[in-house]
Design an enzyme around this catalytic site. Sequence first.
Site, mmCIF file in Angstrom:
data_model
loop_
_atom_site.group_PDB
_atom_site.id
_atom_site.type_symbol
_atom_site.label_atom_id
_atom_site.label_comp_id
_atom_site.label_asym_id
_atom_site.label_seq_id
_atom_site.Cartn_x
_atom_site.Cartn_y
_atom_site.Cartn_z
ATOM 1 N N HIS A 54 45.008 18.099 18.768
ATOM 2 C CA HIS A 54 46.666 18.402 17.954
ATOM 3 C C HIS A 54 47.973 17.400 19.051
ATOM 4 C CE1 HIS A 54 46.182 19.445 14.099
ATOM 5 N NE2 HIS A 54 45.662 20.678 14.029
ATOM 6 N N ARG A 79 39.194 21.515 23.347
ATOM 7 C CA ARG A 79 38.320 20.809 21.543
ATOM 8 C C ARG A 79 38.617 18.731 21.009
ATOM 9 N NH1 ARG A 79 42.056 24.537 16.333
ATOM 10 N NH2 ARG A 79 44.269 22.180 18.174
ATOM 11 N N ASP A 93 29.595 12.720 27.390
ATOM 12 C CA ASP A 93 29.196 11.746 28.364
ATOM 13 C C ASP A 93 30.322 11.994 29.323
ATOM 14 O OD1 ASP A 93 26.745 11.505 27.416
ATOM 15 O OD2 ASP A 93 27.795 9.235 27.071
ATOM 16 N N GLU A 158 38.873 27.118 9.561
ATOM 17 C CA GLU A 158 40.571 27.168 9.309
ATOM 18 C C GLU A 158 40.141 26.279 8.028
ATOM 19 O OE1 GLU A 158 42.324 24.560 12.442
ATOM 20 O OE2 GLU A 158 40.127 23.468 12.217
ATOM 21 N N ASP A 184 45.605 26.538 10.187
ATOM 22 C CA ASP A 184 45.281 25.475 8.911
ATOM 23 C C ASP A 184 44.266 27.080 7.946
ATOM 24 O OD1 ASP A 184 46.061 23.193 9.527
ATOM 25 O OD2 ASP A 184 44.785 23.774 11.371
#
Length: 262
Positions: A54, A79, A93, A158, A184
Amino acid sequence: MPFRVDLPQTFSDRVIGLGDGEYLAGMWVCSGSPVAAEIAAASGMQWVLIDAEHSPIGLETTTSLLRAMNGYPATPVVRVPVNDRVLIKQYLDLGAQNLLVPMIDTKSDAEAAVAAVHYPPRGVRGVGSALARASRWNAVDGYLGRAEELVSLTVQIESATAVDNAAEIAAVDGIDQVFVGPSDLAASMGLLGQQTHPDVTDAVARTFEAVKAAGKRVGVNAFDPDQARKYLDAGASFVLVGADVGLMMNGARAWADTWVRD
């Protein structure tokens, strides 16, 4: 003699090592600022979530934030924006050891996330560690053979659908811990913006029970201090209680209330 490079313990290692009644307190970094990330890491908080879902935080910025936090005791968790194996490969990576994958609604979603973080034959992660920060460009001894123990996977429940499937999601081999997102979840229940509504907190509690019954640890986002304490009392092992942008805005507004005259 080549310098030996070791990676820090994973988020899962820290969570598993918690004793009865112990928990990890953390905060978000949403600004994309390396200064904010370093301050968060140096603050005494035990973990810091870099939010690439977000917030305007991409791959290069994530790398900069991880470097800013390196050497501090707080454990960084990233996240990712979506449960996508190509993006997950890139985040791994670049050196994100600890991933939080959002919007996991079903067992198959959880299995896809597990596959994305593991090399074949267990998973589908592409092999490029020799060229990447993940292995410190092959300075980490035996990275490919040890990758499973150097990566931590948390999935986020969520939605109302995910709550119904929480037991199956948590039981998937390779899911290290589960994180609950009440915002959410509330929206999916028709209670947008009402994270502490009794129906929402009841759904969170049911998720806690399902995850713990599967033998996994569970965490939650809770900016309301009273609610955070209730979730910890209910068995949360890790919690997020604030964000860099929230702290700055709240502090700035408080200063404005004190000093600005109409």
